[in-house]
Design an enzyme around this catalytic site. Structure first.
Site, short mmCIF file in Angstrom:
data_model
loop_
_atom_site.label_atom_id
_atom_site.label_comp_id
_atom_site.label_asym_id
_atom_site.label_seq_id
_atom_site.Cartn_x
_atom_site.Cartn_y
_atom_site.Cartn_z
N HIS A 136 0.83 -1.21 0.00
CA HIS A 136 0.00 0.00 0.00
C HIS A 136 0.86 1.26 0.00
O HIS A 136 0.57 2.22 -0.72
CB HIS A 136 -0.94 0.01 1.21
N HIS B 114 1.62 -3.94 9.23
CA HIS B 114 2.97 -3.68 8.72
C HIS B 114 3.84 -3.10 9.82
O HIS B 114 3.38 -2.36 10.70
CB HIS B 114 2.94 -2.67 7.56
#
Length: 225
Positions: free
Chosen positions: A142, A191
């Site tokens: 992303h 993440h």
């Protein structure tokens, strides 16, 4: 045509915003490389930030907001944005810019997938994930995809938009979107911060490379139209 020389001059001028971001990206890559990349990751700061954000939690509306925000960096949304912008560029007869935008984002997405597969880093497991994930962790897809899409959009637009205020606005929006999307990935627990830093760095340098390729091609063919 009257506008061609000016557009060619603009295309050769590296935007200060992009140059500054590229320097930061190079510095981040050096830090990650010195840190041993995968062997020594996650860093102590990675763990502290992930657990600290989850312990803080924030206001009640923040988790749902972060989930909606992170969607702006998903492949489907980015593809839609690129197609809409490319369509607008084609209507404006900016053929080169539209083509290079498509090539930059398509090849960038493929490159991110290759890097993920190579490093195959595991996702954080310190906190429950607030969104489903399946691929490897490094770099953040992303963060990388939003950087290469939104920053490439701003960088290529800088070559065909003569107004300085408009160019700065586009870069500001691109940076804010990219930063917010990457931050949301850490907040959602999917993440490590170093994943996001690596993704931002990759996408920024990718945008710089395609800015140069587009400027060089435009200059070689003598303009856009």
């Amino acid at each position: 045509m009257v506008g061609a020389p000016r557009m060619t001059t603009l295309s050769r001028r590296l935007p200060r915003e992009l140059a500054g971001l590229a320097l930061l990206a190079l510095a981040a890559i050096v830090v990650l490389a010195i840190g041993g990349l995968i062997d020594r990751m996650p860093f102590a700061a990675d763990r502290a930030i992930v657990t600290g954000l989850r312990a803080w939690g924030g206001p009640a509306w923040l988790p749902s907001f972060a989930i909606n925000l992170t969607a702006l960096g998903s492949g489907n949304i980015l593809t839609l944005v690129v197609l809409l912008v490319a369509g607008f560029l084609l209507v404006q007869r900016l053929w080169l810019t539209a083509a290079m935008l498509g090539l930059a984002t398509a090849s960038g997405g493929y490159a991110v997938g290759l890097v993920k597969h190579y490093f195959a880093r595991a996702r954080p497991d310190l906190v429950p994930h607030l969104v489903p994930v399946s691929s490897a962790s490094f770099p953040s897809g992303h963060a990388a995809s939003s950087a290469l899409a939104y920053l490439t959009l701003a960088a290529l637009a800088a070559q065909v938009v003569p107004q300085r205020a408009a160019r700065r606005y586009l870069f500001a929006v691109a940076v804010l979107l990219t930063g917010a999307i990457g931050t949301s990935r850490v907040y959602l627990g999917v993440h490590w911060p170093s994943d996001v830093l690596g993704g931002w760095s990759f996408g920024t340098l990718w945008a710089l490379g395609w800015w140069w390729a587009t400027a060089f091609t435009r200059h070689a063919i003598g303009g856009e139209r």
